[in-house]
Scaffold this motif. Structure first.
Motif, PDB file in Angstrom:
ATOM      1  N   ILE A 107      42.325  77.757  56.713  1.00  8.33           N
ATOM      2  CA  ILE A 107      43.645  77.493  57.281  1.00  8.33           C
ATOM      3  C   ILE A 107      44.697  77.505  56.175  1.00  8.33           C
ATOM      4  CG2 ILE A 107      42.688  76.123  59.176  1.00  8.33           C
ATOM      5  CD1 ILE A 107      43.759  73.610  57.699  1.00  8.33           C
ATOM      6  N   CYS A 108      44.266  77.747  54.955  1.00  5.80           N
ATOM      7  CA  CYS A 108      45.172  77.758  53.794  1.00  5.80           C
ATOM      8  C   CYS A 108      45.458  79.201  53.388  1.00  5.80           C
ATOM      9  CB  CYS A 108      44.554  76.997  52.631  1.00  5.80           C
ATOM     10  SG  CYS A 108      44.132  75.285  53.015  1.00  5.80           S
ATOM     11  N   ALA A 109      46.419  79.821  54.072  1.00  2.00           N
ATOM     12  CA  ALA A 109      46.699  81.235  53.834  1.00  2.00           C
ATOM     13  C   ALA A 109      47.797  81.451  52.799  1.00  2.00           C
ATOM     14  CB  ALA A 109      47.087  81.922  55.141  1.00  2.00           C
ATOM     15  N   ASN A 110      48.807  80.594  52.818  1.00  4.44           N
ATOM     16  CA  ASN A 110      49.943  80.754  51.912  1.00  4.44           C
ATOM     17  C   ASN A 110      50.305  79.421  51.265  1.00  4.44           C
ATOM     18  OD1 ASN A 110      50.748  83.641  52.287  1.00  4.44           O
ATOM     19  ND2 ASN A 110      50.933  82.982  54.417  1.00  4.44           N
ATOM     20  N   TYR A 111      50.686  79.495  49.995  1.00  2.00           N
ATOM     21  CA  TYR A 111      50.967  78.310  49.190  1.00  2.00           C
ATOM     22  C   TYR A 111      52.388  78.435  48.657  1.00  2.00           C
ATOM     23  CZ  TYR A 111      45.843  78.294  49.171  1.00  2.00           C
ATOM     24  OH  TYR A 111      44.521  78.324  49.540  1.00  2.00           O
ATOM     25  N   LEU A 122      42.139  70.439  63.856  1.00  2.00           N
ATOM     26  CA  LEU A 122      42.313  71.705  64.566  1.00  2.00           C
ATOM     27  C   LEU A 122      40.989  72.331  65.009  1.00  2.00           C
ATOM     28  CD1 LEU A 122      45.034  73.186  62.209  1.00  2.00           C
ATOM     29  CD2 LEU A 122      45.403  72.268  64.516  1.00  2.00           C
ATOM     30  N   ASN A 123      39.883  71.640  64.684  1.00  2.00           N
ATOM     31  CA  ASN A 123      38.554  72.150  65.029  1.00  2.00           C
ATOM     32  C   ASN A 123      38.339  73.550  64.475  1.00  2.00           C
ATOM     33  OD1 ASN A 123      35.998  71.838  66.210  1.00  2.00           O
ATOM     34  ND2 ASN A 123      36.631  72.864  68.101  1.00  2.00           N
ATOM     35  N   ALA A 124      38.773  73.750  63.243  1.00  2.00           N
ATOM     36  CA  ALA A 124      38.656  75.060  62.607  1.00  2.00           C
ATOM     37  C   ALA A 124      37.256  75.253  62.029  1.00  2.00           C
ATOM     38  CB  ALA A 124      39.699  75.180  61.483  1.00  2.00           C
ATOM     39  N   ASP A 125      36.830  76.488  62.036  1.00  2.00           N
ATOM     40  CA  ASP A 125      35.500  76.817  61.516  1.00  2.00           C
ATOM     41  C   ASP A 125      35.615  77.105  60.018  1.00  2.00           C
ATOM     42  OD1 ASP A 125      32.854  77.527  61.200  1.00  2.00           O
ATOM     43  OD2 ASP A 125      33.121  79.556  61.992  1.00  2.00           O
ATOM     44  N   ASN A 129      43.284  68.286  58.327  1.00  2.00           N
ATOM     45  CA  ASN A 129      43.927  69.173  59.298  1.00  2.00           C
ATOM     46  C   ASN A 129      42.927  70.139  59.920  1.00  2.00           C
ATOM     47  OD1 ASN A 129      46.829  68.814  59.800  1.00  2.00           O
ATOM     48  ND2 ASN A 129      47.006  68.956  57.576  1.00  2.00           N
ATOM     49  N   ALA A 130      42.009  70.638  59.116  1.00  4.31           N
ATOM     50  CA  ALA A 130      41.009  71.568  59.643  1.00  4.31           C
ATOM     51  C   ALA A 130      40.124  70.889  60.688  1.00  4.31           C
ATOM     52  CB  ALA A 130      40.162  72.123  58.506  1.00  4.31           C
ATOM     53  N   GLU A 159      45.420  69.408  44.273  1.00  9.26           N
ATOM     54  CA  GLU A 159      44.228  68.571  44.466  1.00  9.26           C
ATOM     55  C   GLU A 159      44.332  67.794  45.773  1.00  9.26           C
ATOM     56  OE1 GLU A 159      41.493  68.236  42.827  1.00  9.26           O
ATOM     57  OE2 GLU A 159      41.789  68.851  40.749  1.00  9.26           O
ATOM     58  N   ARG A 160      45.515  67.263  46.055  1.00 11.92           N
ATOM     59  CA  ARG A 160      45.690  66.472  47.277  1.00 11.92           C
ATOM     60  C   ARG A 160      45.448  67.328  48.521  1.00 11.92           C
ATOM     61  NH1 ARG A 160      48.637  65.044  51.451  1.00 11.92           N
ATOM     62  NH2 ARG A 160      48.401  62.852  52.038  1.00 11.92           N
ATOM     63  N   VAL A 161      45.983  68.535  48.512  1.00 13.04           N
ATOM     64  CA  VAL A 161      45.780  69.419  49.652  1.00 13.04           C
ATOM     65  C   VAL A 161      44.305  69.767  49.805  1.00 13.04           C
ATOM     66  CG1 VAL A 161      46.217  71.732  50.545  1.00 13.04           C
ATOM     67  CG2 VAL A 161      48.104  70.375  49.662  1.00 13.04           C
ATOM     68  N   LYS A 162      43.646  70.094  48.712  1.00 11.97           N
ATOM     69  CA  LYS A 162      42.248  70.502  48.776  1.00 11.97           C
ATOM     70  C   LYS A 162      41.324  69.349  49.174  1.00 11.97           C
ATOM     71  CE  LYS A 162      42.454  74.351  45.507  1.00 11.97           C
ATOM     72  NZ  LYS A 162      41.887  74.934  44.273  1.00 11.97           N
ATOM     73  N   GLN A 163      41.643  68.146  48.716  1.00  9.12           N
ATOM     74  CA  GLN A 163      40.744  67.014  48.934  1.00  9.12           C
ATOM     75  C   GLN A 163      41.078  66.204  50.184  1.00  9.12           C
ATOM     76  OE1 GLN A 163      38.152  66.836  47.232  1.00  9.12           O
ATOM     77  NE2 GLN A 163      38.412  66.963  45.028  1.00  9.12           N
ATOM     78  N   VAL A 164      42.351  66.220  50.608  1.00  5.64           N
ATOM     79  CA  VAL A 164      42.768  65.341  51.702  1.00  5.64           C
ATOM     80  C   VAL A 164      43.384  66.113  52.869  1.00  5.64           C
ATOM     81  CG1 VAL A 164      44.226  63.383  52.364  1.00  5.64           C
ATOM     82  CG2 VAL A 164      43.188  63.442  50.079  1.00  5.64           C
ATOM     83  N   ALA A 165      44.518  66.770  52.615  1.00  5.85           N
ATOM     84  CA  ALA A 165      45.313  67.344  53.700  1.00  5.85           C
ATOM     85  C   ALA A 165      44.598  68.473  54.433  1.00  5.85           C
ATOM     86  CB  ALA A 165      46.654  67.837  53.160  1.00  5.85           C
TER      87      ALA A 165
END
Length: 226
Positions: free
Chosen positions: A199-203, A165-168, A161-162, A151-157
């Protein structure tokens, strides 16, 4: 933060450190960001080969600047003028580093590290290669369990980061993940193809370590990083 809230956080830190040590990782609490640099440099030897994973935490705590002092053989992925191919070579050379520095996206009270990566050079080196892994982690990243870590990664990190990094990505435009809530079906990852430019390819979950004390987690009692 008043003394009562701080005490609650410190008790959480104590539980987490105990669990990390049970999982064969070193762990220590540093009260302030000013304590980070002296501790990190005490764990490094002059002249040794050092590499880093992508980390806002290392920059905010002054670690990156110290690594560029000339004291170490620093494999600087951020060095100006590097081509894309040269950056990739730095990533590969990092596997032979004496020390690898990074952060984690979340640390559970069960003594687990949870990291989500795009290129995955960070998690790859954390898993195997460098003789020592040093992680600088704000106590904001401490969570009760893996569900809360996701949840923290999905909602915050990931969104932060995206944007950095100006990610689309969906989260850059909306400030949260396409699938913000955990479920049995997507506890660790998005459904296949749900986010084309993620940007979340591997967990990766780091639990009990085979090599004792190789991973050292420095938990800092301040807010920084993602």
């Amino acid at each position: 933060m008043d003394d009562y809230k701080r005490k609650v956080r410190e008790l959480q830190v104590e539980r987490t450190i105990k669990a990390l040590k049970k999982n064969n990782m070193e762990a220590e609490f540093l009260p302030t960001m000013e304590d980070v640099l002296p501790k990190v440099t005490s764990l490094l030897k002059p002249g040794e080969k050092v590499a880093v994973g992508g980390s806002a935490s290392l920059e905010e705590t002054g670690v990156l600047q110290a690594l560029r002092s000339g004291t170490y053989e620093f494999l600087d992925r951020y060095k100006k003028g590097l081509t894309a191919e040269e950056v990739q070579q730095v990533f590969r050379d990092s596997f032979s580093a004496d020390s690898f520095l990074a952060s984690a996206n979340a640390v559970t009270e069960h003594g687990e590290l949870y990291c989500t990566d795009g290129n995955s050079n960070r998690v790859a080196a954390m898993l195997f290669g460098p003789k020592q892994v040093i992680l600088v982690v704000s106590w904001d990243k401490l969570v009760p369990d893996l569900g809360a870590a996701v949840e923290r990664v999905k909602q915050v990190a990931a969104p932060a980061n995206a944007i950095r990094l100006n990610a689309d990505t969906y989260c850059t435009k909306n400030g949260r993940c396409l699938n913000p809530s955990c479920s049995v079906d997507n506890l660790m990852a998005l459904g296949a193809g749900a986010c084309e430019h993620t940007i979340c390819a591997n967990y990766v979950v780091f639990s009990h370590q085979r090599v004792a004390k190789r991973i050292k987690v420095l938990i800092v009692g301040e807010s920084f990083g993602y």
